[in-house]
Design a protein around this motif. Structure first.
Motif, PDB file in Angstrom:
ATOM      1  N   ASP A 217     -60.609  19.742 -21.552  1.00 40.20           N
ATOM      2  CA  ASP A 217     -61.606  18.899 -20.825  1.00 40.20           C
ATOM      3  C   ASP A 217     -61.010  17.983 -20.111  1.00 40.20           C
ATOM      4  N   ALA A 218     -61.346  17.384 -18.846  1.00 38.31           N
ATOM      5  CA  ALA A 218     -60.850  16.432 -18.114  1.00 38.31           C
ATOM      6  C   ALA A 218     -61.765  15.397 -18.299  1.00 38.31           C
ATOM      7  N   GLN A 219     -62.962  15.469 -18.715  1.00 37.50           N
ATOM      8  CA  GLN A 219     -64.240  14.309 -18.817  1.00 37.50           C
ATOM      9  C   GLN A 219     -63.819  13.383 -20.026  1.00 37.50           C
ATOM     10  N   ASN A 220     -62.960  12.263 -19.983  1.00 40.24           N
ATOM     11  CA  ASN A 220     -62.922  11.561 -20.952  1.00 40.24           C
ATOM     12  C   ASN A 220     -62.329  10.071 -20.224  1.00 40.24           C
ATOM     13  N   GLN A 221     -62.140   9.125 -21.058  1.00 44.52           N
ATOM     14  CA  GLN A 221     -61.761   7.692 -20.455  1.00 44.52           C
ATOM     15  C   GLN A 221     -60.480   7.549 -20.577  1.00 44.52           C
ATOM     16  N   PHE A 222     -59.569   8.543 -20.871  1.00 46.37           N
ATOM     17  CA  PHE A 222     -58.044   8.178 -21.229  1.00 46.37           C
ATOM     18  C   PHE A 222     -57.108   8.623 -19.911  1.00 46.37           C
ATOM     19  N   ILE A 223     -56.075   7.957 -19.716  1.00 47.74           N
ATOM     20  CA  ILE A 223     -55.004   8.343 -18.721  1.00 47.74           C
ATOM     21  C   ILE A 223     -54.699   9.679 -18.996  1.00 47.74           C
ATOM     22  N   GLN A 224     -54.679  10.436 -18.199  1.00 45.59           N
ATOM     23  CA  GLN A 224     -54.621  12.014 -18.093  1.00 45.59           C
ATOM     24  C   GLN A 224     -53.123  12.270 -17.298  1.00 45.59           C
ATOM     25  N   ILE A 225     -52.527  13.227 -17.697  1.00 42.46           N
ATOM     26  CA  ILE A 225     -51.334  13.989 -17.111  1.00 42.46           C
ATOM     27  C   ILE A 225     -51.266  15.440 -17.521  1.00 42.46           C
ATOM     28  N   GLN A 226     -50.863  16.248 -16.362  1.00 44.53           N
ATOM     29  CA  GLN A 226     -50.558  17.783 -16.483  1.00 44.53           C
ATOM     30  C   GLN A 226     -49.198  18.151 -16.673  1.00 44.53           C
ATOM     31  N   LYS A 227     -48.484  17.115 -16.336  1.00 41.18           N
ATOM     32  CA  LYS A 227     -47.011  17.417 -16.401  1.00 41.18           C
ATOM     33  C   LYS A 227     -46.291  16.201 -17.056  1.00 41.18           C
ATOM     34  N   LEU A 228     -45.218  16.335 -17.819  1.00 43.38           N
ATOM     35  CA  LEU A 228     -44.520  15.291 -18.429  1.00 43.38           C
ATOM     36  C   LEU A 228     -43.999  14.141 -17.549  1.00 43.38           C
ATOM     37  N   LYS A 229     -43.467  14.654 -16.494  1.00 46.29           N
ATOM     38  CA  LYS A 229     -42.891  13.974 -15.296  1.00 46.29           C
ATOM     39  C   LYS A 229     -43.914  12.908 -14.927  1.00 46.29           C
ATOM     40  N   GLU A 230     -45.303  13.094 -14.919  1.00 46.91           N
ATOM     41  CA  GLU A 230     -46.164  12.253 -14.434  1.00 46.91           C
ATOM     42  C   GLU A 230     -46.168  10.791 -15.472  1.00 46.91           C
ATOM     43  N   LEU A 231     -45.534  11.079 -16.626  1.00 49.15           N
ATOM     44  CA  LEU A 231     -45.598   9.738 -17.380  1.00 49.15           C
ATOM     45  C   LEU A 231     -44.909   8.648 -16.674  1.00 49.15           C
ATOM     46  N   LEU A 232     -44.028   9.015 -15.993  1.00 43.05           N
ATOM     47  CA  LEU A 232     -42.980   7.923 -15.463  1.00 43.05           C
ATOM     48  C   LEU A 232     -44.043   7.083 -14.233  1.00 43.05           C
ATOM     49  N   ASN A 233     -45.077   7.542 -13.979  1.00 42.63           N
ATOM     50  CA  ASN A 233     -46.084   7.026 -13.088  1.00 42.63           C
ATOM     51  C   ASN A 233     -46.739   5.967 -13.928  1.00 42.63           C
ATOM     52  N   TYR A 234     -46.428   5.895 -15.207  1.00 44.82           N
ATOM     53  CA  TYR A 234     -47.346   4.917 -16.092  1.00 44.82           C
ATOM     54  C   TYR A 234     -46.462   4.056 -17.018  1.00 44.82           C
ATOM     55  N   LEU A 235     -45.321   4.678 -16.983  1.00 40.62           N
ATOM     56  CA  LEU A 235     -44.052   3.787 -18.122  1.00 40.62           C
ATOM     57  C   LEU A 235     -42.863   3.714 -17.192  1.00 40.62           C
TER      58      LEU A 235
END
Length: 229
Positions: free
Chosen positions: A211-229
């Motif tokens: 489910d993608a319908q929520n209020q949290f930051i979401q990623i599908q690949k771990l490398k996307e973490l680097l966009n936020y940290l």
């Protein structure tokens, strides 16, 4: 957008860093061969995966014991496939599975790269509902153990995520403040909602069918973490 003022990053282990599905399949191939279980592993896994998920939900909610989970998920899977075997064999398989599972070392794509990058800026930690006797072995064998300053298990805390007490225990061990911490995990209720309710930031690692319908930051690949940290 980068999260600011973060000092501590808490990770779930299974399905978040450690490739549970791949490593589990390899373990089943090994133990079925060892115990002469003449069943196609792919057919078995097709029924086992949702049954295992159901049992972990029950375990997390204290509706089944650890022993009942280990036995029941196998028994129910074999019954669904109309494969006859005795309780003694099921118990042997349950023990073998826990023994063989940490021998396989595959990580999810990007895990090592992301951890290596984050360790230069943040203090890294693990919070896991997995069985204590295998979680450290998984981390050592896959080469990620030394990235983490603390490891908090549900058995150590006496409760399972999303119970607030496990997050409290992890923060106490790490010396972290919730507002300066972020939790990354694949389970929306246990990892993300649980952490958020305790005051941590949270990033949801979701698969395409979740489910993608929520209020949290979401990623599908771990490398996307680097966009936020």
């Amino acid at each position: 957008m980068k999260l600011t003022d973060i000092e501590h990053v808490f990770f779930d282990l299974d399905h978040t860093l450690w490739d549970f599905d791949r490593n589990s399949a390899l373990a089943f191939r090994e133990i079925f061969k060892k115990q002469n279980i003449e069943i196609d592993v792919d057919d078995f896994l097709a029924v086992y995966k949702p049954i295992n998920f159901k049992y972990w939900e029950l375990y997390r909610n204290n509706s089944v014991t650890k022993e009942s989970l280990r036995y029941g998920r196998l028994k129910e899977s074999f019954d669904s496939l109309r494969f006859e075997t005795c309780d003694a064999t099921i118990n042997l398989l349950a023990d073998d599975y826990i023994e063989y599972l940490p021998n396989n070392n595959h990580l999810l794509e990007g895990s090592m790269e992301v951890l290596d990058h984050l360790r230069n800026t943040y203090k890294l930690h693990i919070i896991t509902n997995g069985f204590e006797e295998v979680q450290q072995r998984k981390m050592v064998n896959s080469g990620i153990f030394d990235f983490f300053q603390t490891i908090t298990t549900s058995e150590e805390a006496g409760v399972k995520k999303p119970h607030p007490q496990i997050f409290e225990k992890a923060l106490q061990k790490s010396g972290a403040l919730p507002q300066k911490s972020v939790m990354i995990g694949d389970n929306l209720e246990a990892d993300i909602v649980g952490a958020s309710q305790f005051g941590l930031h949270a990033i949801y690692l979701r698969s395409e069918d979740q489910d993608a319908q929520n209020q949290f930051i979401q990623i599908q690949k771990l490398k996307e973490l680097l966009n936020y940290l």
